[in-house]
Design a protein around this motif. Structure first.
Motif, PDB file in Angstrom:
ATOM      1  N   TRP A  50       9.083   6.756  18.345  1.00  0.00           N
ATOM      2  CA  TRP A  50       9.350   6.810  17.051  1.00  0.00           C
ATOM      3  C   TRP A  50      10.157   5.521  16.602  1.00  0.00           C
ATOM      4  CZ3 TRP A  50      10.225  10.498  20.543  1.00  0.00           C
ATOM      5  CH2 TRP A  50       9.587  11.696  20.335  1.00  0.00           C
ATOM      6  N   GLY A  51       9.852   4.975  15.366  1.00  0.00           N
ATOM      7  CA  GLY A  51      10.434   3.873  15.186  1.00  0.00           C
ATOM      8  C   GLY A  51      10.434   3.499  13.601  1.00  0.00           C
ATOM      9  N   ILE A  52      11.297   2.602  13.372  1.00  0.00           N
ATOM     10  CA  ILE A  52      11.415   2.151  11.832  1.00  0.00           C
ATOM     11  C   ILE A  52      11.111   0.550  11.817  1.00  0.00           C
ATOM     12  CG2 ILE A  52      12.860   4.082  10.953  1.00  0.00           C
ATOM     13  CD1 ILE A  52      15.398   1.941  11.473  1.00  0.00           C
ATOM     14  N   MET A  53      10.837   0.023  10.786  1.00  0.00           N
ATOM     15  CA  MET A  53      10.796  -1.654  10.763  1.00  0.00           C
ATOM     16  C   MET A  53      11.696  -1.797   9.461  1.00  0.00           C
ATOM     17  SD  MET A  53       7.463  -3.981   9.649  1.00  0.00           S
ATOM     18  CE  MET A  53       6.775  -3.952  11.208  1.00  0.00           C
ATOM     19  N   PHE A  57      16.971  -8.175   5.852  1.00  0.00           N
ATOM     20  CA  PHE A  57      18.172  -7.629   4.970  1.00  0.00           C
ATOM     21  C   PHE A  57      18.656  -6.453   5.259  1.00  0.00           C
ATOM     22  CE2 PHE A  57      16.206 -11.111   2.734  1.00  0.00           C
ATOM     23  CZ  PHE A  57      17.029 -12.352   2.922  1.00  0.00           C
ATOM     24  N   GLY A  58      17.856  -5.552   6.352  1.00  0.00           N
ATOM     25  CA  GLY A  58      18.107  -4.383   6.593  1.00  0.00           C
ATOM     26  C   GLY A  58      17.408  -3.150   5.569  1.00  0.00           C
ATOM     27  N   THR A  59      16.883  -3.507   4.756  1.00  0.00           N
ATOM     28  CA  THR A  59      15.814  -2.496   3.958  1.00  0.00           C
ATOM     29  C   THR A  59      14.834  -2.040   4.819  1.00  0.00           C
ATOM     30  OG1 THR A  59      16.391  -4.046   1.843  1.00  0.00           O
ATOM     31  CG2 THR A  59      14.484  -2.436   1.867  1.00  0.00           C
ATOM     32  N   LEU A  60      14.649  -0.694   4.736  1.00  0.00           N
ATOM     33  CA  LEU A  60      13.576   0.132   5.485  1.00  0.00           C
ATOM     34  C   LEU A  60      12.407  -0.155   4.887  1.00  0.00           C
ATOM     35  CD1 LEU A  60      12.795   2.218   7.570  1.00  0.00           C
ATOM     36  CD2 LEU A  60      12.952   4.105   5.764  1.00  0.00           C
ATOM     37  N   GLN A  61      11.287  -0.823   5.655  1.00  0.00           N
ATOM     38  CA  GLN A  61       9.922  -1.112   5.352  1.00  0.00           C
ATOM     39  C   GLN A  61       9.210  -0.021   5.475  1.00  0.00           C
ATOM     40  OE1 GLN A  61       9.788  -5.077   7.033  1.00  0.00           O
ATOM     41  NE2 GLN A  61       9.703  -6.007   5.089  1.00  0.00           N
ATOM     42  N   LYS A  62       9.135   0.293   6.727  1.00  0.00           N
ATOM     43  CA  LYS A  62       8.070   1.254   7.240  1.00  0.00           C
ATOM     44  C   LYS A  62       8.653   2.329   8.284  1.00  0.00           C
ATOM     45  CE  LYS A  62       4.122  -1.692   6.835  1.00  0.00           C
ATOM     46  NZ  LYS A  62       2.734  -1.954   7.295  1.00  0.00           N
ATOM     47  N   PHE A 166       7.001 -18.325  11.293  1.00  0.00           N
ATOM     48  CA  PHE A 166       7.288 -19.626  11.140  1.00  0.00           C
ATOM     49  C   PHE A 166       8.901 -20.005  11.601  1.00  0.00           C
ATOM     50  CE2 PHE A 166       4.421 -18.890   7.354  1.00  0.00           C
ATOM     51  CZ  PHE A 166       3.440 -19.918   8.036  1.00  0.00           C
ATOM     52  N   GLY A 167       9.283 -19.136  12.672  1.00  0.00           N
ATOM     53  CA  GLY A 167      10.602 -19.587  13.289  1.00  0.00           C
ATOM     54  C   GLY A 167      11.704 -18.775  12.520  1.00  0.00           C
ATOM     55  N   LEU A 168      11.309 -17.962  11.482  1.00  0.00           N
ATOM     56  CA  LEU A 168      12.580 -17.034  10.706  1.00  0.00           C
ATOM     57  C   LEU A 168      12.235 -15.726  10.825  1.00  0.00           C
ATOM     58  CD1 LEU A 168      12.548 -19.421   7.184  1.00  0.00           C
ATOM     59  CD2 LEU A 168      14.131 -19.254   9.235  1.00  0.00           C
ATOM     60  N   GLU A 169      13.207 -15.105  11.458  1.00  0.00           N
ATOM     61  CA  GLU A 169      13.084 -13.499  11.395  1.00  0.00           C
ATOM     62  C   GLU A 169      13.018 -13.235  10.141  1.00  0.00           C
ATOM     63  OE1 GLU A 169      15.552 -10.740  13.883  1.00  0.00           O
ATOM     64  OE2 GLU A 169      16.730 -10.731  11.976  1.00  0.00           O
ATOM     65  N   ILE A 170      11.682 -12.192  10.013  1.00  0.00           N
ATOM     66  CA  ILE A 170      11.160 -11.504   8.770  1.00  0.00           C
ATOM     67  C   ILE A 170      11.511 -10.108   8.857  1.00  0.00           C
ATOM     68  CG2 ILE A 170       9.707 -13.350   8.067  1.00  0.00           C
ATOM     69  CD1 ILE A 170       7.533 -11.603   9.136  1.00  0.00           C
ATOM     70  N   ALA A 171      11.736  -9.451  10.174  1.00  0.00           N
ATOM     71  CA  ALA A 171      11.836  -8.128  10.275  1.00  0.00           C
ATOM     72  C   ALA A 171      12.447  -7.817  11.607  1.00  0.00           C
ATOM     73  CB  ALA A 171      10.615  -7.422  10.025  1.00  0.00           C
ATOM     74  N   THR A 172      13.053  -6.510  11.689  1.00  0.00           N
ATOM     75  CA  THR A 172      13.238  -6.011  12.977  1.00  0.00           C
ATOM     76  C   THR A 172      12.602  -4.529  13.009  1.00  0.00           C
ATOM     77  OG1 THR A 172      15.463  -5.025  12.095  1.00  0.00           O
ATOM     78  CG2 THR A 172      15.523  -7.310  13.351  1.00  0.00           C
ATOM     79  N   SER A 174      13.151  -1.114  15.506  1.00  0.00           N
ATOM     80  CA  SER A 174      13.732  -0.077  16.318  1.00  0.00           C
ATOM     81  C   SER A 174      12.972   1.018  16.776  1.00  0.00           C
ATOM     82  CB  SER A 174      15.234   0.300  15.836  1.00  0.00           C
ATOM     83  OG  SER A 174      15.839  -0.831  15.269  1.00  0.00           O
ATOM     84  N   VAL A 175      12.728   1.187  18.114  1.00  0.00           N
ATOM     85  CA  VAL A 175      11.963   2.341  18.660  1.00  0.00           C
ATOM     86  C   VAL A 175      12.723   3.092  19.560  1.00  0.00           C
ATOM     87  CG1 VAL A 175       9.733   2.592  19.810  1.00  0.00           C
ATOM     88  CG2 VAL A 175      10.027   0.667  18.050  1.00  0.00           C
ATOM     89  N   PHE A 176      12.267   4.328  19.821  1.00  0.00           N
ATOM     90  CA  PHE A 176      13.058   5.386  20.804  1.00  0.00           C
ATOM     91  C   PHE A 176      11.558   5.806  21.354  1.00  0.00           C
ATOM     92  CE2 PHE A 176      16.042   4.590  17.766  1.00  0.00           C
ATOM     93  CZ  PHE A 176      17.203   4.387  18.228  1.00  0.00           C
TER      94      PHE A 176
END
Length: 182
Positions: A50-53, A57-62, A166-172, A174-176
């Motif tokens: 299970w995970g989230i994207m 800036f920390g906003t939940l996308q998916k 392009f080298g910039l973090e656009i998302a993170t 997290s998965v369990f």
């Protein structure tokens, strides 16, 4: 102020470091930590996750679920791992990994959507995996992934991925994970 003057004054390199982000973690820092993560053992059989994207800036996308099934081929030293991601917006992404154990603690991965190969290292309870992949959405943009996995007691596997464009973090992400066959 012109870029040349910023460069000469020593501001550009630290500024780029902040913008691009970098991890201070080193896989060798996890040597000796338990429980020991053996990738081909953990992912042989069935597992789910299970995970989230989140945006940069920390906003939940998916939100998403993962179904995974792996087969370890001992003579070939290869883990064949299929992961199916089902996102809450209806998107489905299926990855067909062939992960070759090159030597203890070192892995190389192939997957049809990769640009080149994935490179991984394992030590103690951790695994670090780096690769570029074409986006599963229609435009096929190249995305860079910097994934960390940590095995916890009771077989829980925590993963965190930094997704870059392009080298910039656009998302993170997290998965369990948990294994189903054991």
């Amino acid at each position: 102020m012109a870029m040349g003057r910023l460069w000469r004054r020593g501001w550009v390199a630290p500024l780029l470091g902040l913008l691009l982000g970098c991890s201070d973690m080193d896989i060798d820092d996890f040597a000796g930590r338990t429980p020991t993560l053996v990738l081909e053992e953990y992912f042989a059989g069935r597992s789910e996750g299970w995970g989230i994207m989140q945006s940069r800036f920390g906003t939940l996308q998916k939100q998403f679920r993962i179904e995974a099934e792996g087969v370890w081929d001992e003579p070939a030293q290869t883990l064949r791992l299929t992961e199916t991601y089902r996102f809450d917006d209806g998107q489905v992404d299926r990855l067909e990994w062939a992960i070759l154990r090159q030597e203890p603690g070192r892995y190389e991965g192939r997957e049809p959507a990769l640009v080149g190969t994935a490179s991984g290292r394992q030590a103690g309870n951790a695994f670090h995996w780096v690769y570029q992949r074409r986006s599963p959405v229609a435009d096929g943009t190249r995305l860079g992934f910097d994934d960390w996995f940590w095995l916890q007691p009771d077989g829980v596997l925590i993963a965190r991925a930094s997704v870059r464009r392009f080298g910039l973090e656009i998302a993170t992400m997290s998965v369990f994970y948990r294994r189903l066959d054991r």
